[in-house]
Design a protein around this motif. Structure first.
Motif, short mmCIF file in Angstrom:
data_model
loop_
_atom_site.label_atom_id
_atom_site.label_comp_id
_atom_site.label_asym_id
_atom_site.label_seq_id
_atom_site.Cartn_x
_atom_site.Cartn_y
_atom_site.Cartn_z
N GLU A 164 0.84 -1.20 0.00
CA GLU A 164 0.00 0.00 0.00
C GLU A 164 0.87 1.25 0.00
O GLU A 164 0.59 2.23 -0.71
N ALA A 165 1.95 1.21 0.77
CA ALA A 165 2.88 2.34 0.76
C ALA A 165 3.58 2.45 -0.58
O ALA A 165 3.84 3.56 -1.07
N LEU A 166 3.86 1.31 -1.20
CA LEU A 166 4.51 1.31 -2.52
C LEU A 166 3.62 2.00 -3.55
O LEU A 166 4.09 2.80 -4.37
N ARG A 167 2.32 1.70 -3.49
CA ARG A 167 1.40 2.33 -4.44
C ARG A 167 1.35 3.84 -4.24
O ARG A 167 1.24 4.61 -5.20
N SER A 168 1.44 4.26 -3.01
CA SER A 168 1.31 5.69 -2.72
C SER A 168 2.52 6.49 -3.15
O SER A 168 2.42 7.69 -3.44
N VAL A 169 3.69 5.87 -3.21
CA VAL A 169 4.91 6.60 -3.58
C VAL A 169 5.21 6.51 -5.07
O VAL A 169 6.04 7.26 -5.58
N CYS A 170 4.53 5.61 -5.77
CA CYS A 170 4.79 5.45 -7.20
C CYS A 170 4.07 6.52 -8.00
O CYS A 170 2.95 6.91 -7.68
N GLU A 183 1.21 -0.49 -12.00
CA GLU A 183 0.18 -0.64 -10.97
C GLU A 183 0.33 -2.00 -10.33
O GLU A 183 0.27 -3.04 -11.00
N VAL A 184 0.55 -2.01 -9.04
CA VAL A 184 0.78 -3.25 -8.30
C VAL A 184 -0.51 -3.70 -7.63
O VAL A 184 -1.20 -2.91 -6.99
N GLN A 232 15.43 -5.55 -15.16
CA GLN A 232 15.00 -4.17 -14.99
C GLN A 232 13.77 -4.07 -14.09
O GLN A 232 13.66 -3.17 -13.25
N VAL A 233 12.85 -5.02 -14.27
CA VAL A 233 11.65 -5.02 -13.44
C VAL A 233 12.02 -5.24 -11.98
O VAL A 233 11.50 -4.55 -11.08
N MET A 234 12.92 -6.17 -11.72
CA MET A 234 13.32 -6.43 -10.34
C MET A 234 14.07 -5.24 -9.75
O MET A 234 13.92 -4.92 -8.57
N LYS A 235 14.85 -4.56 -10.58
CA LYS A 235 15.56 -3.38 -10.10
C LYS A 235 14.56 -2.28 -9.72
O LYS A 235 14.67 -1.65 -8.67
N TRP A 236 13.57 -2.09 -10.61
CA TRP A 236 12.53 -1.11 -10.30
C TRP A 236 11.80 -1.49 -9.01
O TRP A 236 11.52 -0.65 -8.15
N PHE A 237 11.49 -2.78 -8.88
CA PHE A 237 10.72 -3.25 -7.73
C PHE A 237 11.50 -3.04 -6.43
O PHE A 237 10.94 -2.64 -5.41
N GLN A 238 12.79 -3.33 -6.46
CA GLN A 238 13.61 -3.14 -5.26
C GLN A 238 13.66 -1.67 -4.86
O GLN A 238 13.58 -1.34 -3.66
N ILE A 239 13.80 -0.79 -5.86
CA ILE A 239 13.81 0.65 -5.56
C ILE A 239 12.47 1.09 -4.98
O ILE A 239 12.41 1.85 -3.99
N ALA A 240 11.38 0.59 -5.58
CA ALA A 240 10.05 0.95 -5.11
C ALA A 240 9.80 0.44 -3.70
O ALA A 240 9.22 1.16 -2.85
N VAL A 241 10.24 -0.78 -3.40
CA VAL A 241 10.07 -1.34 -2.05
C VAL A 241 10.88 -0.52 -1.04
O VAL A 241 10.43 -0.26 0.09
N THR A 242 12.08 -0.12 -1.43
CA THR A 242 12.91 0.69 -0.53
C THR A 242 12.23 2.02 -0.20
O THR A 242 12.20 2.46 0.96
#
Length: 529
Positions: free
Chosen positions: A176-182, A189-190, A271-281
């Motif tokens: 939920e926090a990931l969606r709010s910062v993206c 869209e996750v 690239q997707v995993m790199k984006w995902f790791q940045i977004a999770v951080t």
């Protein structure tokens, strides 16, 4: 030089004869013409000279014969060498052709022979035939098995339930926090995460417990006939990653640069995993003040592996892996397999794997509703997983994974009547699983349960395209990797020999308990090429 030996020898013989004739006293007397008075002496000398000439001629003839024999031997040897070279070239060619033909036949036998689906209908007859070559191995009886299961395995069920609840709650908050910062105009869209694997099918027994969660996200290619959001129910508060209220169906160049392979429209898993790791951080930084623990990425070779670390030093690991939905189904393209026990390496970052984990969990739940109360199917898988894990900790990893063991159970669940899984039949069903696994190892053939299986229950809503596909042999790597196959077979046999000791180690002693004899294949019967 050898070729001139015969003419030279003949010339030497002729020279000796001519010399003898010229020096003969009767044919060419001396100039004075006087006849020697001692005729007998002359005759004796002539005989002696004749004998000398005869011996010289014999010697020359023998020398000539020897030279001719050597010449013939050399010619014969040269001919043999030439023939052997031709035969060697021919033999090497036929050897190579034979090896190629053998390999093609083996591959055909593995994947394309008639009736290549895992035929479990006649499994009892096949097992009976193989059983004649088995030697006995001691297996603890029902009482010891029941005690072992209660002492070693049942106690973990409560721990798994508490861990699942904690991880799922935290993952929901994190996403939920990931969606709010993206940035919805540029980022994907996750959707909500889903739990899959042994922790959510209730059969994981070995620690550390690790929850596997998959996270679907939406994406569409530029040349697609409409965005995937047109085919998916996103909900009122969810927007497609490629669309905002004012943007049409064309993806932005920023999105392509971020997630696609260079100069292509193919999603890049790395690239997707790199984006995902940045977004999770970013998401964790937003909510970290609410929690009294730290969050970190735990494994470099598994990009979605996360670890919660408490101040007490204890930790909880879980995997959060992004996936892409296949059409309107619960089959997903997955960027990486966490702790992969499956098949091959990824050819490139634009090649994604398929996961059927949601259908596997759903199939087990469906079958469980039709089985007797307290059915032993999950217990069998737990015991087998425990034994194999313990053996690998002693002798090192093998080519078998927990996914292979689960696939064996899925096949038997479909083949066996429901009443055969009553709790009192635990020992018999455990035998079936081990026999079935042994047979698959012997044939190097264990088919994926869903791909190519036309008998999947219709209630699952499984895509027909995969049912009609060519069956996928999970043991195919054993055909080419003989060292892995040998190690796997050795580990399997060692596990069977150690079964009693491994179980008794975790079992309360039961005095005077009779033991059962369990059939196990003779190692000589299972031939390793």
């Amino acid at each position: 030089m050898e070729g001139t030996a015969m003419p030279v020898g003949i010339f030497r013989v002729c020279l000796v004869v001519i010399t003898a004739i010229i020096n003969h006293p009767l044919l060419f007397p001396k100039e004075n013409g006087t006849i020697l008075e001692n005729t007998e002496e002359i005759i004796q000398k002539m005989k002696e000279r004749e004998e000398i000439l005869r011996l010289e001629q014999l010697r020359l003839e023998q020398e000539i014969a020897g030279q001719e024999a050597r010449q013939k031997s050399l010619e014969k040897a040269a001919k043999v060498v030439e023939e052997s070279k031709e035969e060697k070239v021919s033999w090497d060619m036929w050897t190579a052709i034979s090896l190629v033909i053998f390999l093609l036949i083996e591959l055909w036998r593995q994947d394309f022979q008639e009736g290549n689906w895992q035929d479990t209908g006649g499994e009892e007859d096949d097992m009976a035939v193989l059983g004649k070559a088995f030697k006995g191995v001691v297996l603890p009886n029902k009482a010891i098995l029941a005690s072992f299961y209660e002492k070693r395995i049942l106690g973990t069920t409560g721990d798994m339930a508490r861990m699942r609840e904690m991880v799922e709650g935290f993952a929901d908050d994190l996403l939920e926090a990931l969606r709010s910062v993206c940035n919805r105009d540029a980022d994907m869209e996750v959707e909500d995460c889903m739990g899959v694997g042994s922790m959510y099918e209730n059969w994981r027994v070995r620690k550390p417990f690790v929850c596997d969660l998959i996270v679907p996200f939406t994406w569409a290619h530029e040349d697609a006939a409409g965005c995937i959001c047109d085919k998916t129910k996103l909900g009122e508060d969810m927007l497609c990653l490629l669309h905002s209220q004012a943007i049409a169906t064309r993806p932005s160049s920023e999105m392509e640069d971020l997630l696609c392979f260079k100069n292509t429209q193919y999603l890049d898993a790395d690239q997707v995993m790199k984006w995902f790791q940045i977004a999770v951080t970013k998401a964790w930084n937003r909510i970290s003040h609410k929690y009294e623990f730290d969050l970190s990425f735990s494994l470099l070779d598994s990009p979605g592996a996360l670890k919660i670390k408490f101040k007490s030093g204890k930790s909880i690991a879980f995997n959060l892996t992004p996936v892409v939905q296949y059409e309107n189904s619960d089959v997903y393209f997955i960027s990486h397999f966490p702790r992969s026990g499956l098949a091959a390496d990824q050819p490139s970052s634009t090649h994604w794997f398929l996961t059927f984990a949601v259908y596997e969990r759903r199939f087990i739940q469906l079958v469980s509703k039709m089985l007797p109360a307290n059915a032993c199917h999950v217990s069998c898988l737990q015991i087998l997983s425990f034994l194999h894990g313990k053996q690998c900790s002693l002798t090192g990893p093998s080519g078998l994974s927990n996914y292979h063991l689960k696939t064996v159970l899925l096949h038997l669940l479909q083949a066996r009547p429901c009443q055969d899984w009553a709790p009192e039949k635990l020992e018999a069903r455990l035998q079936d699983m081990l026999k079935f696994l042994e047979k698959c190892l012997h044939e190097k053939k264990l088919y994926h349960f869903f791909i190519g299986n036309g008998k999947v229950p219709a209630e699952l809503g499984f895509p027909i395209i995969f049912q009609r596909a060519e069956p996928l042999n999970l043991f195919r790597p054993f055909v080419l990797h003989r060292d892995v196959y040998r190690k796997t077979v050795d580990t399997f046999h060692e596990m069977l020999r150690n079964t009693s000791a491994l179980i008794n180690e975790y079992t309360v002693h039961i005095p005077h308990a009779p033991i059962a004899r369990f059939p196990v294949i003779n190692r000589q019967h299972l031939r390793i090429p």
